[in-house]
Each structure stands twice: as structure tokens, then as C-alpha cells.
Scaffold this motif. Structure first.
Motif, PDB file in Angstrom:
ATOM      1  N   ILE A   1      -2.817  21.559   4.949  1.00 43.20           N
ATOM      2  CA  ILE A   1      -2.256  22.579   4.068  1.00 43.20           C
ATOM      3  C   ILE A   1      -1.554  21.887   2.910  1.00 43.20           C
ATOM      4  O   ILE A   1      -0.935  20.831   3.081  1.00 43.20           O
ATOM      5  CB  ILE A   1      -1.289  23.507   4.838  1.00 43.20           C
ATOM      6  CG1 ILE A   1      -0.902  24.706   3.969  1.00 43.20           C
ATOM      7  CG2 ILE A   1      -0.070  22.752   5.347  1.00 43.20           C
ATOM      8  CD1 ILE A   1      -0.199  25.807   4.761  1.00 43.20           C
ATOM      9  N   ALA A   2      -1.690  22.466   1.722  1.00 41.23           N
ATOM     10  CA  ALA A   2      -1.078  21.881   0.516  1.00 41.23           C
ATOM     11  C   ALA A   2      -0.840  22.981  -0.497  1.00 41.23           C
ATOM     12  O   ALA A   2      -1.429  24.062  -0.425  1.00 41.23           O
ATOM     13  CB  ALA A   2      -1.972  20.789  -0.071  1.00 41.23           C
ATOM     14  N   GLY A   3       0.020  22.698  -1.474  1.00 40.69           N
ATOM     15  CA  GLY A   3       0.274  23.669  -2.519  1.00 40.69           C
ATOM     16  C   GLY A   3       0.975  23.031  -3.693  1.00 40.69           C
ATOM     17  O   GLY A   3       1.496  21.920  -3.603  1.00 40.69           O
ATOM     18  N   LEU A   4       0.983  23.752  -4.814  1.00 37.59           N
ATOM     19  CA  LEU A   4       1.646  23.265  -6.013  1.00 37.59           C
ATOM     20  C   LEU A   4       2.844  24.137  -6.345  1.00 37.59           C
ATOM     21  O   LEU A   4       2.811  25.356  -6.173  1.00 37.59           O
ATOM     22  CB  LEU A   4       0.672  23.211  -7.192  1.00 37.59           C
ATOM     23  CG  LEU A   4       0.172  24.540  -7.777  1.00 37.59           C
ATOM     24  CD1 LEU A   4       1.079  25.051  -8.904  1.00 37.59           C
ATOM     25  CD2 LEU A   4      -1.244  24.417  -8.279  1.00 37.59           C
ATOM     26  N   SER A   5       3.934  23.509  -6.776  1.00 35.19           N
ATOM     27  CA  SER A   5       5.144  24.199  -7.215  1.00 35.19           C
ATOM     28  C   SER A   5       5.599  25.216  -6.170  1.00 35.19           C
ATOM     29  O   SER A   5       5.984  24.839  -5.068  1.00 35.19           O
ATOM     30  CB  SER A   5       4.887  24.854  -8.575  1.00 35.19           C
ATOM     31  OG  SER A   5       6.093  25.222  -9.198  1.00 35.19           O
ATOM     32  N   MET A   6       5.568  26.518  -6.463  1.00 33.71           N
ATOM     33  CA  MET A   6       5.934  27.524  -5.469  1.00 33.71           C
ATOM     34  C   MET A   6       5.125  27.348  -4.195  1.00 33.71           C
ATOM     35  O   MET A   6       5.633  27.479  -3.075  1.00 33.71           O
ATOM     36  CB  MET A   6       5.717  28.932  -6.018  1.00 33.71           C
ATOM     37  CG  MET A   6       6.038  30.046  -5.029  1.00 33.71           C
ATOM     38  SD  MET A   6       5.519  31.692  -5.598  1.00 33.71           S
ATOM     39  CE  MET A   6       3.764  31.646  -5.162  1.00 33.71           C
ATOM     40  N   GLY A   7       3.845  27.024  -4.361  1.00 34.89           N
ATOM     41  CA  GLY A   7       2.979  26.817  -3.205  1.00 34.89           C
ATOM     42  C   GLY A   7       3.375  25.608  -2.387  1.00 34.89           C
ATOM     43  O   GLY A   7       3.184  25.576  -1.170  1.00 34.89           O
ATOM     44  N   ALA A   8       3.953  24.588  -3.039  1.00 38.64           N
ATOM     45  CA  ALA A   8       4.445  23.415  -2.306  1.00 38.64           C
ATOM     46  C   ALA A   8       5.634  23.808  -1.443  1.00 38.64           C
ATOM     47  O   ALA A   8       5.764  23.363  -0.290  1.00 38.64           O
ATOM     48  CB  ALA A   8       4.831  22.310  -3.276  1.00 38.64           C
TER      49      ALA A   8
END
Length: 389
Positions: A269-276
């Protein structure tokens, strides 16, 4: 002709050729070309090798038109035919959201393809990067991106996710694949990682070079509210139940509909900014379901830059560093070298906490990029080769 004169003659010719070549190069840098992100057949907007953007709009009745890009408005001028044109200062390499302002009203550029960002569908432009080959459409086997609608009993609403299946998935119906759940940032949606992030092309290229394992990628909408709040509040408001939606609805659905390797060792699982922020909380509460984590430009202590107490932070999930190391095969963090405040200090405080707890992690810094899609494309490029090894 004397020998000395011959030498000077050829030296002069050589100097002239060098000057001509430099002039042509300089001219080529300033030459504008249609952007890759334009609607098919549209000549504008355009970019040049200096990173300048030139926009055009036919609006004969307008009194004033501006190009609104990168937080700055650039005046455009109108010719006798009613065509407005204007150009920006050099922009950083990467993808940029922008709009036009006509007589005080902000509107999308009718020449650009539309992208969902900043909480709306609007214009976007691709300023070419020196290393763009890794996310370019190349002559390699390509996977398939499919659109999947599903009804969420938790939110009492229809939702959508996109699923990338690697090349060969449908030719060989026996193979099973690991899964990466990949999340977008604030005021973006499930389309971001394909349309702006080019995640499918990045994986196509990596897999073709044997740099990454063939994998399925799922991108869902990170905005999920309780049913009563879904009806009365907009995106970003109310209590999020995205973690429950992902764990209780999306993952079981993907494991049922696709040929996955349905265990934690084959799930990332991974995400950027808010997703992080979201995915870090999800992985630390569900380490029985994930063995790999990636945070791009964000952590769960954002926006705080204070010293983190691991005994209190996230209910003590980082208190036992040995346990975290034993359960997570990869803890990965990425950041752009030009990220604005407070991202560098916030991520720095988080890294200090990891160091204090003896938690192993991999850190990557994208050169000359800020809080933008080139940072996150490069992060994905560097993160995915380390998965499922």
C-alpha cells in the motif's frame, strides 16, 4: 594561399559553424511546440525547452484574458481577429494544473485535456522533463486499466476504482499476481494516478525491463464518509471511513474478482500527500494484511514538525521498533528536494522518530521537484522495483 592564412581561414569557418550551431540551439530552446497534454489536434497550449508555456483563446468580445499558472496570472494580448495569446515565465519540469481568467471568470482552457485536481475538472499541461522516458508511452507490452464500479454498504453510495493489470494477465489465466493499493492526494480522485501520474506506463516500462515484478495496481477514491455525512457534506468534510471501505470492501472485492495472491506478503500500500497520511495509518493498523508501505510527500504527523513521542503517536504503533521491522518488509519514504514548508520538516521529524526506534526505512529524494506529479512519478519508479522480492 599561405599556410598561416589557410589555418586562419579554417579556424574562422569552424568558429562560424560553432556560433551558428549555438544560435540554432538557442532558437530551438525558445521554439514552442504543442503540449503532450493537449486535446487531439489542438496547437495550443504550447511549451518550449525553457519551460515557458504559451496559451491561446479565441474570445473577440472579452476585455481581458489572463493565463493563471503556478499561482501567478500572466496578461494575454488580443489581435485584430479576436485571438488572445500570452506566455508564462519558465516552469518546473512536470505536470501543472492551470486555468484561464476571462473578464474575472476562471475557466478551463478549451484546448487542453481535462484532469481532476484542485477539487474540480480543469486544464493541465505537461512541461517535458529530462528523464521523461520512464513514464513515456513506449513500444513495450502494455497492461490494461479497467474501470470498476461497486456499491459500498458502508457509505451507502456507488463508488469507483481503477485496476491496472499487467501485460499478459488475460493471456495466461493461471498466473496470480501481487497487488499494490495506490492512493491519490487531497482534492484529487481515483483517476489521478493514471491520468496525471501515468502509473500504468511507469509499470509497463519497468516490467518490460525486468526491473519490477508484474503486479496489479488498485487506485480507489480516498474520500469516503459515513452515509449521513455523505448526504450533507462535501469532499474533505466529515468523518472519513476510507480505512474501513478499503479493508472490508475493496480488498475482498479485488481478491474475488481478480487473480491475486491474497496474503500480506503479496500486498503493498502506498499514497501521496493526503494518501500517504491515510495509507500510513492503514498499514500500521493492519500489518496482518500488508508487508510493504510507501509514503510519497507525506506522513501521519503532517503538518506537525514537533518531536514525535512514539509512545503516544498513532496509539503507540511505532513504539516497538523490532516488531515493525519484523512485520514490514519495506518502509519507504519519498520527498521532492524543493517541497514547500512544512513537508521537509514534517517528514524530517518522522524520520528522526524512526531512527530513534531503530526502524529500518528507505528514503528517496527527487531532485529539483516540489509537491508535484514528477516527484510522485519518480517515487513510484523507485518504490515498485523493491516490492515482492
Amino acid at each position: 594561399m599561405k599556410a598561416k592564412n589557410v589555418i586562419f581561414f579554417f579556424a574562422g569557418c569552424l568558429f562560424s559553424q560553432v556560433c551558428l550551431a549555438q544560435a540554432e540551439l538557442k532558437s530551438d530552446l525558445k521554439a514552442f511546440r504543442p503540449a503532450e497534454s493537449n486535446q487531439p489536434g489542438k496547437l495550443f497550449p504550447q511549451v518550449n525547452m525553457e519551460g515557458k508555456v504559451k496559451a491561446s483563446l479565441y474570445a473577440p468580445q472579452a476585455a481581458n484574458v489572463q493565463l493563471d499558472l503556478g499561482g501567478k496570472k500572466y496578461e494575454m494580448t488580443k489581435n485584430e481577429a479576436g485571438l488572445w495569446t500570452g506566455e508564462s515565465e519558465p516552469q518546473d519540469e512536470s505536470f501543472h494544473y492551470y486555468q484561464l481568467n476571462m473578464d474575472g471568470a476562471s475557466i478551463p482552457d478549451p484546448n487542453s485535456r481535462y484532469f481532476y485536481g484542485a477539487g474540480r475538472l480543469g486544464s493541465g499541461i505537461e512541461v517535458p522533463a529530462d528523464d521523461e522516458a520512464f513514464y513515456a508511452l513506449q513500444k513495450v507490452p502494455h497492461g490494461l486499466v479497467s474501470e470498476n464500479f461497486y456499491y459500498s454498504d458502508l457509505t451507502k453510495s456507488w463508488r469507483r476504482c481503477f485496476i491496472y493489470t499487467p501485460a499478459g494477465y488475460y493471456e495466461n489465466n493461471q498466473s496470480r499476481f501481487p497487488v499494490l493499493y495506490l492512493q491519490h492526494g487531497s482534492f484529487e480522485d481515483e483517476t489521478g494516478w493514471v491520468n496525471q501520474g501515468k502509473a500504468n506506463l511507469i509499470l509497463d516500462n519497468l516490467i518490460a525491463q525486468n526491473k519490477a515484478k508484474p503486479m496489479i495496481i488498485v487506485t480507489d477514491n480516498g474520500y469516503a464518509l459515513k452515509p449521513e455525512e455523505n448526504e450533507t457534506k462535501g469532499k474533505g468534510q466529515g468523518i472519513s471511513i476510507f480505512e474501513d471501505v478499503l479493508i472490508k470492501e475493496v480488498i475482498p472485492m479485488i481478491d474475488k474478482r481478480f487473480r491475486t495472491l491474497a496474503d500480506r506478503e503479496h500486498r503493498a500500500i502506498a499514497g501521496l500527500s493526503m494518501g500517504a497520511n491515510q495509507t500510513m495509518r492503514i498499514v500500521m493498523k493492519n500489518m496482518d494484511k500488508f508487508a510493504y508501505y510507501g509514503g510519497f510527500s507525506g506522513t501521519s504527523n503532517y503538518p506537525s514538525t514537533d518531536v514525535i513521542d512514539p509512545n503516544v503517536f498513532m496509539e503507540g504503533k511505532f513504539k516497538n521498533g523490532t516488531e515493525v521491522n519484523n512485520k514490514l518488509k519495506l518502509f519507504w519514504l519519498g520527498l521532492g528536494s524543493k517541497e514547500p514548508a512544512p513537508f521537509p520538516k514534517s517528514v524530517g521529524a518522522f524520520k528522526s522518530m524512526l531512527d530513534q526506534q531503530g526502524i529500518k526505512y528507505t528514503y528517496y529524494e527527487s531532485p529539483k521537484t516540489a509537491h508535484e506529479w514528477l516527484t510522485w512519478r519518480r517515487s513510484l519508479q523507485n518504490f515498485t522495483p523493491l516490492l515482492f522480492r
